[in-house]
Design an enzyme around this catalytic site. Sequence first.
Site, PDB file in Angstrom:
ATOM      1  N   GLU A  29       0.767  -0.942  -0.093  1.00  0.00           N
ATOM      2  CA  GLU A  29      -0.160  -0.041  -0.055  1.00  0.00           C
ATOM      3  C   GLU A  29       0.845   1.307   0.054  1.00  0.00           C
ATOM      4  O   GLU A  29       1.826   1.410   0.914  1.00  0.00           O
ATOM      5  CB  GLU A  29      -0.706  -0.023   1.287  1.00  0.00           C
ATOM      6  CG  GLU A  29      -2.031   1.202   1.223  1.00  0.00           C
ATOM      7  CD  GLU A  29      -2.844   1.409   2.471  1.00  0.00           C
ATOM      8  OE1 GLU A  29      -3.581   2.142   2.818  1.00  0.00           O
ATOM      9  OE2 GLU A  29      -3.094   0.152   2.968  1.00  0.00           O
ATOM     10  N   LYS A 145      -3.475  -2.465  15.413  1.00  0.00           N
ATOM     11  CA  LYS A 145      -4.833  -2.833  15.622  1.00  0.00           C
ATOM     12  C   LYS A 145      -4.982  -3.344  16.624  1.00  0.00           C
ATOM     13  O   LYS A 145      -5.964  -3.767  17.420  1.00  0.00           O
ATOM     14  CB  LYS A 145      -5.326  -3.329  14.464  1.00  0.00           C
ATOM     15  CG  LYS A 145      -5.617  -2.581  13.411  1.00  0.00           C
ATOM     16  CD  LYS A 145      -6.188  -3.217  11.874  1.00  0.00           C
ATOM     17  CE  LYS A 145      -6.363  -2.473  10.896  1.00  0.00           C
ATOM     18  NZ  LYS A 145      -6.721  -3.071   9.489  1.00  0.00           N
ATOM     19  N   TYR A 171      -6.627 -11.511  13.623  1.00  0.00           N
ATOM     20  CA  TYR A 171      -5.387 -10.504  12.998  1.00  0.00           C
ATOM     21  C   TYR A 171      -4.182 -10.863  13.158  1.00  0.00           C
ATOM     22  O   TYR A 171      -2.980 -10.881  12.169  1.00  0.00           O
ATOM     23  CB  TYR A 171      -5.740  -9.086  13.565  1.00  0.00           C
ATOM     24  CG  TYR A 171      -4.629  -8.222  13.396  1.00  0.00           C
ATOM     25  CD1 TYR A 171      -4.625  -7.494  12.061  1.00  0.00           C
ATOM     26  CD2 TYR A 171      -3.670  -7.775  13.889  1.00  0.00           C
ATOM     27  CE1 TYR A 171      -3.650  -6.554  11.706  1.00  0.00           C
ATOM     28  CE2 TYR A 171      -2.820  -6.613  13.784  1.00  0.00           C
ATOM     29  CZ  TYR A 171      -2.826  -6.050  12.550  1.00  0.00           C
ATOM     30  OH  TYR A 171      -1.894  -5.073  12.394  1.00  0.00           O
TER      31      TYR A 171
END
Length: 201
Positions: A29, A145, A171
């Site tokens: 990203e 997170k 996760y």
Amino acid sequence: MSQRSSLLLELLRLSGRHPAVPGGARCLEVMVFCQADLKRSDYPARAGFVYGEWLREAFEAGERPMPGYDPEYSLVLAQAHQEAIPLFGPPRSELLTDVSKEHVNQAMRDSLPDLLDGLHGDERNVLLTLARMWHTASTGKFVTKDTAAKWAIPQLPRSDATILDHARRAYLGEVTDDWSSLAVAVCELAGRMSENVTNSM
């Protein structure tokens, strides 16, 4: 070939397709911001170029990443101002202006509707993003997170805490990312966590 097209072709080549294969190329990203835009401190922030695997299909069909404004970019810059590690060049304090608390809060408020609309099929990430938003709204700090989930879990009723902990463990790769039997409970938890975000601002 323009710099924009050249960069896009390289990223399409280097980035691993989603879902990532263990041991394979990672999904990349990339966001590019122009310094002139950063100095203006606009809200929402403007990114000159964005690449992510969720955009691959459109790029392979001929679309090109174009400049755009998005509340998420303001949150990315706010986090970068606190946490970024320059690989070369001047320190982050010389490159990035601080994003005001008002803009951070507005960005989270503006991001919530789209985030909640994307809950089905992306339960883990939506719940963990809500935990991050709640943590940031309450403390002004950005954390990972899983760290945000660990912070939020003790503040939730037991049933909600169990679901959020499942998201955290998924996760981290500790449990299977399966939400098929939790649809109603996840939707209700997302709604309550959204309220926690806005009430903490």
